[in-house]
Enzyme design. Sequence first.
Site: not given
Length: 274
Positions: A73-75, A217, A64, A219, A190, A44, A11
């Site tokens: 956005c966790g990653n 992803c 985005n 999250s 999502n 992103q 990602n």
Amino acid sequence: MQFSKMHGLGNDFMVVDAVTQNVFFSPDMIRRLADRHQGVGFDQLLVVEPPYDPDLDFHYRIFNADGSEVAQCGNGARCFARFVRLKGLTNKREIRVSTANGRMVLTVNEDEQVRVNMGEPVFEPSLVPFRANKAEKTYIMRAAEQTVLCGVVSMGNPHCVIQVDDVATAPVETLGPLMESHERFPERANIGFMQVMNTEHIRLRVFERGAGETQACGSGACGAVAVGIQQGLLAAQVRVDLPGGRLDIAWKGPGNPLFMTGPATHVYDGFIHL
């Protein structure tokens, strides 16, 4: 403008230091930069800003590829933590940041894996936001003449989680966009397609709001595990295998924050004239 290219399990992100540089991004500029043929190319854009609060280290903004700003956005959070240390913006291993809708604590482990406190999952429909008369563990939805059973949760952004028999054959490209823009998700969502291997292991593919299917992803992995635990399918610690690699998710249940641990990779540094 200087930037770094980074990724979390494939990602990928363009990361920009707005602490030491003056930058402004219009939606049109972000779309041009995100173009993989004529720009930098990314899922992103992550922007590191000075903190709005003296108790915090930074403010974390996420855009985005379509130019829309999102709250989570966790990653990206893992890459954000690695970036600010790599660039000498902090030497802390525990980094406190604000986002568009709250605060996060990012911990860089000795092995450079990053542990993110994602906060407590939110199942209340109005807060996701999701149109429903009352909170349910499983919702019945209609999309393109088919019935879809799903769980819904917010991890700071809206997630819809659909259990499938095999992620390899899941209708990610067809059902994903229909569910992403479903009328019951006023801010879109999502869409996660989850295959439960056992109580401590799932496989997952995610059609991301505003980005399409991505390699991973963060999250989305958190949302899938939260829904799986809520539905009684999963234990408190779960390995999540995504197309791009592995994340580890831990959640002790209601009243507790959820934690995500995974890698963050620096690819290269660049300079672009805007």
